[in-house]
Design an enzyme around this catalytic site. Structure first.
Site, PDB file in Angstrom:
ATOM      1  N   HIS A  63       6.266   2.573  -7.890  1.00 45.34           N
ATOM      2  CA  HIS A  63       5.980   3.819  -8.594  1.00 45.34           C
ATOM      3  C   HIS A  63       7.213   4.428  -9.254  1.00 45.34           C
ATOM      4  O   HIS A  63       8.344   4.227  -8.810  1.00 45.34           O
ATOM      5  CB  HIS A  63       5.417   4.866  -7.624  1.00 45.34           C
ATOM      6  CG  HIS A  63       4.152   4.428  -6.968  1.00 45.34           C
ATOM      7  ND1 HIS A  63       3.740   4.918  -5.755  1.00 45.34           N
ATOM      8  CD2 HIS A  63       3.199   3.525  -7.322  1.00 45.34           C
ATOM      9  CE1 HIS A  63       2.606   4.359  -5.406  1.00 45.34           C
ATOM     10  NE2 HIS A  63       2.252   3.495  -6.342  1.00 45.34           N
ATOM     11  N   LYS A  73      15.551   9.138  -5.859  1.00 46.28           N
ATOM     12  CA  LYS A  73      14.998   9.170  -4.495  1.00 46.28           C
ATOM     13  C   LYS A  73      16.051   8.747  -3.481  1.00 46.28           C
ATOM     14  O   LYS A  73      16.834   7.830  -3.725  1.00 46.28           O
ATOM     15  CB  LYS A  73      13.787   8.234  -4.388  1.00 46.28           C
ATOM     16  CG  LYS A  73      12.638   8.649  -5.294  1.00 46.28           C
ATOM     17  CD  LYS A  73      11.515   7.641  -5.324  1.00 46.28           C
ATOM     18  CE  LYS A  73      10.460   8.057  -6.331  1.00 46.28           C
ATOM     19  NZ  LYS A  73       9.447   7.029  -6.565  1.00 46.28           N
ATOM     20  N   TYR A 133      11.388  10.496   2.160  1.00 45.96           N
ATOM     21  CA  TYR A 133      12.308  10.387   1.021  1.00 45.96           C
ATOM     22  C   TYR A 133      12.408  11.707   0.268  1.00 45.96           C
ATOM     23  O   TYR A 133      11.416  12.417   0.082  1.00 45.96           O
ATOM     24  CB  TYR A 133      11.947   9.231   0.089  1.00 45.96           C
ATOM     25  CG  TYR A 133      10.531   9.114  -0.330  1.00 45.96           C
ATOM     26  CD1 TYR A 133       9.562   8.628   0.544  1.00 45.96           C
ATOM     27  CD2 TYR A 133      10.132   9.472  -1.603  1.00 45.96           C
ATOM     28  CE1 TYR A 133       8.246   8.514   0.149  1.00 45.96           C
ATOM     29  CE2 TYR A 133       8.827   9.346  -2.006  1.00 45.96           C
ATOM     30  CZ  TYR A 133       7.891   8.864  -1.120  1.00 45.96           C
ATOM     31  OH  TYR A 133       6.581   8.747  -1.511  1.00 45.96           O
ATOM     32  N   ASP A 171      -2.856   1.278  -6.806  1.00 45.46           N
ATOM     33  CA  ASP A 171      -1.756   0.311  -6.903  1.00 45.46           C
ATOM     34  C   ASP A 171      -2.256  -1.097  -7.229  1.00 45.46           C
ATOM     35  O   ASP A 171      -1.522  -1.917  -7.766  1.00 45.46           O
ATOM     36  CB  ASP A 171      -0.936   0.295  -5.611  1.00 45.46           C
ATOM     37  CG  ASP A 171      -0.110   1.552  -5.438  1.00 45.46           C
ATOM     38  OD1 ASP A 171      -0.055   2.351  -6.410  1.00 45.46           O
ATOM     39  OD2 ASP A 171       0.457   1.756  -4.351  1.00 45.46           O
TER      40      ASP A 171
HETATM   41  C1  LIG Z   1       3.873  11.158  -4.460  1.00 50.23           C
HETATM   42  C2  LIG Z   1       2.992  12.329  -4.116  1.00 50.23           C
HETATM   43  C3  LIG Z   1       1.653  12.161  -3.815  1.00 50.23           C
HETATM   44  N1  LIG Z   1       0.883  13.244  -3.496  1.00 50.23           N
HETATM   45  C4  LIG Z   1      -0.511  13.025  -3.155  1.00 50.23           C
HETATM   46  C5  LIG Z   1      -1.319  12.253  -4.195  1.00 50.23           C
HETATM   47  C6  LIG Z   1      -2.365  11.540  -3.352  1.00 50.23           C
HETATM   48  O1  LIG Z   1      -3.458  12.404  -3.129  1.00 50.23           O
HETATM   49  C7  LIG Z   1      -1.657  11.304  -2.016  1.00 50.23           C
HETATM   50  C8  LIG Z   1      -1.131   9.889  -1.874  1.00 50.23           C
HETATM   51  O2  LIG Z   1      -0.353   9.624  -3.030  1.00 50.23           O
HETATM   52  P1  LIG Z   1       0.062   8.139  -3.344  1.00 50.23           P
HETATM   53  O3  LIG Z   1      -1.085   7.225  -3.080  1.00 50.23           O
HETATM   54  O4  LIG Z   1       0.726   8.104  -4.701  1.00 50.23           O
HETATM   55  O5  LIG Z   1       1.173   7.908  -2.227  1.00 50.23           O
HETATM   56  P2  LIG Z   1       2.104   6.590  -2.126  1.00 50.23           P
HETATM   57  O6  LIG Z   1       1.340   5.367  -2.506  1.00 50.23           O
HETATM   58  O7  LIG Z   1       2.763   6.652  -0.810  1.00 50.23           O
HETATM   59  O8  LIG Z   1       3.175   6.819  -3.282  1.00 50.23           O
HETATM   60  C9  LIG Z   1       4.540   6.987  -3.014  1.00 50.23           C
HETATM   61  O9  LIG Z   1       5.027   5.729  -2.708  1.00 50.23           O
HETATM   62  C10 LIG Z   1       6.151   5.194  -3.369  1.00 50.23           C
HETATM   63  C11 LIG Z   1       6.912   4.377  -2.364  1.00 50.23           C
HETATM   64  C12 LIG Z   1       7.012   6.149  -4.047  1.00 50.23           C
HETATM   65  O10 LIG Z   1       8.224   5.971  -4.198  1.00 50.23           O
HETATM   66  C13 LIG Z   1       6.370   7.271  -4.728  1.00 50.23           C
HETATM   67  O11 LIG Z   1       7.272   8.367  -4.783  1.00 50.23           O
HETATM   68  C14 LIG Z   1       5.087   7.751  -4.193  1.00 50.23           C
HETATM   69  O12 LIG Z   1       4.216   7.659  -5.284  1.00 50.23           O
HETATM   70  O13 LIG Z   1      -0.568  12.238  -1.982  1.00 50.23           O
HETATM   71  C15 LIG Z   1       1.400  14.524  -3.466  1.00 50.23           C
HETATM   72  O14 LIG Z   1       0.678  15.505  -3.173  1.00 50.23           O
HETATM   73  N2  LIG Z   1       2.720  14.708  -3.794  1.00 50.23           N
HETATM   74  C16 LIG Z   1       3.542  13.654  -4.108  1.00 50.23           C
HETATM   75  O15 LIG Z   1       4.745  13.888  -4.366  1.00 50.23           O
END
Ligand SMILES: Cc1cn([C@H]2C[C@H](O)[C@@H](COP(=O)(O)OP(=O)(O)O[C@H]3O[C@H](C)C(=O)[C@H](O)[C@H]3O)O2)c(=O)[nH]c1=O
Length: 185
Positions: A63, A73, A133, A171
């Site tokens: 991401h 980060k 992070y 993803d």
């Molecule tokens: C990133 C983020 C997400 N969210 C919410 C959005 C979704 O409802 C839920 C899960 O989000 P997401 O599926 O994007 O989470 P990850 O797959 O862990 O994503 C992260 O994983 C990789 C390793 C990264 O480096 C990114 O910063 C980040 O996107 O949290 C938020 O409310 N705030 C935030 O800052």
């Protein structure tokens, strides 16, 4: 004392804060603005993120946030272990499309600093892995972007196959590097 070393892409840095051990366990200053700034990591981190992954083989990423909400980060593992990946997406960089891979775990306490212009992701190596992070830009879903984790062009040696990995639906359908176009100059 803060140990710092660069990886194959010099802008990505590994930091190992000191741990002060005693009979109870240890104490560590895991982030301190001035000591990190002395090592060249001077970023106004504005948000802490934390994710917990139940299974080995959970892949989160790759991401990034598009400008003007691109994020630097500072990542560390609170429990468990990950293979952390940073892919250089800066078109003008000599390492464009290249990546660095490093194992982060709660035992070593090492952290990785990834500047803006990189896609970030990881694969869990242990169950119940918790990752924290710091980011220097707030969440901007309208500027959310990513690269497909198993894009052959990235040549990333993940510890799981596409059939073994657990990914979010989002993803699973990210574009390849070639499909992505130019995001960072
Ligand atoms: C990133 C983020 C997400 N969210 C919410 C959005 C979704 O409802 C839920 C899960 O989000 P997401 O599926 O994007 O989470 P990850 O797959 O862990 O994503 C992260 O994983 C990789 C390793 C990264 O480096 C990114 O910063 C980040 O996107 O949290 C938020 O409310 N705030 C935030 O800052």
């Amino acid at each position: 004392m803060l140990e710092l070393r660069s990886l194959a892409i010099p802008d990505v840095k590994v930091i190992r804060p000191d741990r002060i051990s005693d009979a109870r366990g240890y104490f560590s200053e895991t982030f301190q603005r001035s000591t990190f700034a002395e090592k060249g990591i001077l970023h106004d981190f504005v948000q802490d993120n934390q994710s917990s992954s139940k299974r080995i083989g959970t892949v989160r990423g790759l991401h990034f946030q598009r400008p003007p909400f691109a994020q630097a980060k500072l990542t560390r593992v609170l429990s468990g272990a990950i293979l952390d990946i940073a892919v250089d997406l800066r078109r003008s960089s000599s390492s464009f499309g290249k990546h660095v891979a490093i194992q982060l775990d709660s035992e070593s306490g090492e952290q990785v600093f990834i500047p803006k212009g990189f896609a970030h992701g990881f694969c869990t190596l242990q169950p119940n892995t918790v990752v924290l992070y710091k980011v220097d830009q707030v969440y901007a879903p309208s500027h959310d972007g990513g690269v497909y984790w198993a894009d052959p062009a990235l040549e990333i040696e993940w510890p799981v196959t596409t059939s073994e990995a657990q990914l979010s639906p989002k993803d699973q359908i990210l574009p390849t590097l070639n499909q992505l176009g130019c995001v960072f100059n």
